[in-house]
Enzyme design. Structure first.
Site, PDB file in Angstrom:
ATOM      1  N   LYS A  33       0.841  -1.208   0.000  1.00  0.00           N
ATOM      2  CA  LYS A  33       0.000   0.000   0.000  1.00  0.00           C
ATOM      3  C   LYS A  33       0.874   1.257   0.000  1.00  0.00           C
ATOM      4  CE  LYS A  33      -0.441  -0.086   5.034  1.00  0.00           C
ATOM      5  NZ  LYS A  33      -1.208  -0.622   6.142  1.00  0.00           N
ATOM      6  N   ARG A 118     -10.753   0.522  15.220  1.00  0.00           N
ATOM      7  CA  ARG A 118     -10.506   1.389  14.080  1.00  0.00           C
ATOM      8  C   ARG A 118     -11.424   0.937  12.944  1.00  0.00           C
ATOM      9  NH1 ARG A 118      -4.625   1.682  11.128  1.00  0.00           N
ATOM     10  NH2 ARG A 118      -5.258  -0.421  10.581  1.00  0.00           N
ATOM     11  N   TYR A 249      16.608  30.248   4.425  1.00  0.00           N
ATOM     12  CA  TYR A 249      15.504  31.011   5.015  1.00  0.00           C
ATOM     13  C   TYR A 249      15.765  31.319   6.491  1.00  0.00           C
ATOM     14  CZ  TYR A 249      12.399  30.368   1.026  1.00  0.00           C
ATOM     15  OH  TYR A 249      11.822  30.418  -0.216  1.00  0.00           O
TER      16      TYR A 249
HETATM   17  C1  LIG Z   1      -0.413  -1.595   6.836  1.00  0.00           C
HETATM   18  C2  LIG Z   1      -1.011  -2.838   7.321  1.00  0.00           C
HETATM   19  C3  LIG Z   1      -0.215  -3.981   7.552  1.00  0.00           C
HETATM   20  C4  LIG Z   1       1.286  -3.968   7.496  1.00  0.00           C
HETATM   21  O1  LIG Z   1       1.814  -3.530   8.725  1.00  0.00           O
HETATM   22  P1  LIG Z   1       3.378  -3.467   9.003  1.00  0.00           P
HETATM   23  O2  LIG Z   1       3.469  -3.034  10.411  1.00  0.00           O
HETATM   24  O3  LIG Z   1       3.939  -2.461   8.056  1.00  0.00           O
HETATM   25  O4  LIG Z   1       3.916  -4.833   8.754  1.00  0.00           O
HETATM   26  C5  LIG Z   1      -0.874  -5.166   7.872  1.00  0.00           C
HETATM   27  N1  LIG Z   1      -2.226  -5.197   7.990  1.00  0.00           N
HETATM   28  C6  LIG Z   1      -2.993  -4.122   7.804  1.00  0.00           C
HETATM   29  C7  LIG Z   1      -4.460  -4.251   7.964  1.00  0.00           C
HETATM   30  C8  LIG Z   1      -2.430  -2.898   7.479  1.00  0.00           C
HETATM   31  O5  LIG Z   1      -3.209  -1.830   7.310  1.00  0.00           O
END
Ligand SMILES: *Cc1c(COP(=O)(O)O)cnc(C)c1O
Length: 340
Positions: A33, A118, A249
């Site tokens: 993702k 969540r 800056y």
């Molecule tokens: C992002 C996510 C993961 C991966 O988590 P990591 O800590 O990066 O391994 C796994 N499951 C869900 C539902 C997520 O949203």
């Protein structure tokens, strides 16, 4: 031009450790993702496929379609709109309301809330959910949950595991009653996977560890992972700065002696979070960021043509009081990615 280099050797090193801990390659779903945590979706997807990973996890339909040809099994975490549907897609159901939006004949993973509060349905809604899904003619291919504190030194991990065991019992009973095939059960992200001594779920959803990081607090297990990504910037111009002159800056950096300073083509507009006079940052070669980072520039006491700005996001995470995840996912999609 600024660029991101991706080390295939380090990625394979991490995937090897993850695969060994999970049991085999089929028990690993690589989480891609958010542009593969800022690394580049197609670049990481292609290398993960080459390593032999067959499952992926993404957030949206758009991401899933881009990698459709590379994986047999793609879990989509947060999408309610499907212009077309492929049989390698498995859609996470985050609430009962979304049942009616699912494409006909879709594969569905029910997300269950076991304590994070969540996303997901509650244990009490499972029966209604499974009946609703059957009525809508979709296939229940998975049931999963997410840990809220797997990387913290606390017993909450075990408490959530117990909750998920209850969920499994309920689902297995309902499936037997309704003559449904048993879905895949999965609860582990990177930190949770490495908290198990004998991982026995159907697969783990591994994000951050793939990229070489883990936030597990010691004495929890911290595997020997290697960062995959390094960020590089190119020189735009060099100048002589005389003692007393200020750079950038606000003029917050004042030269203590005559020196050489160069400007490089990277700034917070590229997703490299802004460093200012409140913190000191040195590149891996020991160059210092002089003054405030601008939108498209930063200054260093270097005149190298190209400089590695970071190859370990933990250093920056400390400065910005955040986690490795944020440092890497904020990197702009416009920076060219190169596999080395
Ligand atoms: C992002 C996510 C993961 C991966 O988590 P990591 O800590 O990066 O391994 C796994 N499951 C869900 C539902 C997520 O949203």
């Amino acid at each position: 031009m600024a660029k991101i280099l991706l080390s295939k050797e380090n990625l394979f090193h991490n995937l090897e450790i993850i695969k060994n801990h999970a049991g085999n390659k089929d028990k690993v779903a690589v989480v891609l993702k958010d542009n593969a945590y800022g690394h580049g979706l197609l670049e990481i997807a292609t290398m993960a496929k080459e390593f032999g990973i067959k499952k992926a996890v993404v957030r949206t339909y758009e991401e899933a379609s881009k990698i459709e040809k590379l994986f047999d099994y793609i879990l989509i975490l947060a999408e309610t709109n499907f212009p077309t549907y492929s049989h390698s897609f498995h859609i996470a159901l985050n609430s009962l309301e979304n049942i009616s939006n699912l494409p006909k004949d879709a594969n569905v993973h029910i997300k269950v809330d076991t304590g994070m509060h969540r996303n997901g349905i509650s244990k009490d809604e499972l029966e209604e959910c499974i009946h609703g899904l059957c009525k809508n003619n979709v296939n229940i291919t998975g049931v999963f949950t997410h840990h809220r504190s797997a990387d913290e030194l606390s017993t909450e991990f075990y408490w959530q595991n117990e909750n998920f065991k209850d969920v499994k019992r309920i689902v297995v009973n309902l499936c037997e009653k309704l003559s449904l095939a048993l879905p895949k059960f999965h609860s582990c992200n990177s930190s949770a996977l490495f908290r198990h001594n004998h991982f026995d779920e159907d697969f783990a959803r591994v994000g951050i560890a793939t990229y070489g990081y883990i936030e597990n607090k010691k004495p929890l297990r911290v595997p020997d992972l290697k960062p995959v990504l390094s960020l590089w910037a190119s020189k735009i111009s060099t100048r002589k700065i005389t003692k007393g002159q200020a750079i950038g800056y606000g003029g917050t950096y004042i030269a203590k002696e005559d020196m050489i300073a160069s400007t490089y083509d990277l700034g917070y507009g590229d997703g490299f979070l802004r460093i200012n006079e409140k913190n000191k940052y040195f590149t891996p070669k020991g160059y210092k960021i002089l003054g405030r980072v601008s939108m498209d520039n930063l200054s260093l006491n270097s005149d190298d043509k190209e400089v590695c700005i970071f190859d370990d996001a933990n250093d920056l995470a400390k400065i910005h009081d955040t986690i490795s995840y944020e440092i890497i996912t904020t990197l702009s999609t416009q920076i060219p990615r190169q596999i080395v």
